[in-house]
Design a protein around this motif. Structure first.
Motif: not given
Length: 278
Positions: A157-178
């Motif tokens: 969850v971030t500010a709505a101004s955050t790009s999908d790119n930034t969110i996507g990279m973070d989600l990939l990091d989280q998901a591949t760790t788990a």
């Protein structure tokens, strides 16, 4: 547990049996470490039911009914479990059980990613908000990644101004760790080359799925409908219709709690509120 008539959001005995071991272990660990202070006076099931009540009904903490523990106590547990990753652990444990229940391997290999912008309430700090220029929404953006059953693998969850790119990279990091077994994810056109390249570095093939340009109005988009359905499930929990949390990490926890509720009901085949005599 306090003797009272159950609310529709309350855990049944079967669902509590799935959740109780982790919470009991958490309390015991704090006691053993000498950080629990005075002896606990409130039942953990009452505490979790109160959190589910807030999550499902969307009320403010201080409006909790009086037959629950005091709202400050309930919020204290919520904040501690959020900070210490207890909700994330519960979601992981139940996801494994649900996948096994559906005959899937416990470790997913494929996933779908999406984001959703929502308005915020007046108590949310301005520093954690932003403007989604594309959707004309002032508030926050939720990024989620699910497996092919629509089960939550990671959330941000971030500010709505955050790009999908930034969110996507973070989600990939989280998901591949788990879930190190992930090798594939489908995304919409909002996720650009940076996400594709980051996925490649992690060993994940990121495929963009676009809507048929010939289709008019609403249409089901291959693969992406799964994650969009999950966002729909979350909207049944009124606390998530708007972002009320002062902290983005607590907002992510509210999303995870809604999924925990969904997962527990799947495992116990409960689709309606369970009432019981105390």
């Amino acid at each position: 547990m306090t003797a009272r008539r159950a609310y529709p959001s309350d855990l049944s005995d079967a669902r509590w049996a799935l959740i109780a071991p982790r919470l009991t272990a958490w309390r015991q660990a704090r006691t053993d470490a000498g950080v629990s202070g005075r002896a606990p006076t409130h039942d953990l099931r009452d505490i979790f039911n109160a959190i589910l009540y807030v999550n499902r009904t969307g009320i403010a903490w201080r409006y909790l009914p009086h037959d629950f523990p005091p709202h400050a106590t309930v919020y204290g547990y919520f904040a501690a479990w959020s900070k210490e990753g207890i909700f994330t652990e519960l979601n992981y444990q139940l996801t494994v059980l649900v996948r096994d229940h559906h005959g899937r391997t416990t470790d997913p290999t494929a996933s779908i990613m999406d984001s959703q912008s929502v308005k915020t309430s007046t108590n949310v700090p301005l520093s954690t908000q932003g403007i989604d220029a594309g959707k004309k929404i002032v508030g926050r953006k939720r990024g989620i990644i699910t497996d092919t059953l629509g089960l939550l693998l990671a959330v941000m969850v971030t500010a709505a101004s955050t790009s999908d790119n930034t969110i996507g990279m973070d989600l990939l990091d989280q998901a591949t760790t788990a879930y190190p077994t992930l090798t594939k994810t489908w995304v919409d056109a909002g996720f650009k080359n940076r996400v594709v390249e980051h996925g490649a570095q992690l060993g994940i093939d990121v495929e963009t799925v676009t809507k048929d340009p010939q289709a008019k109005g609403f249409s089901v988009v291959k693969r992406r409908w799964v994650v969009e359905r999950t966002l729909g499930w979350l909207m049944h929990h009124r606390r998530l219709v708007r972002d009320y949390e002062a902290r983005p990490d607590n907002s992510a926890s509210m999303i995870t709690i809604a999924m925990i509720d969904n997962l527990a009901k799947r495992l116990t085949a409960e689709t309606t509120p369970t009432w019981r005599d105390d």
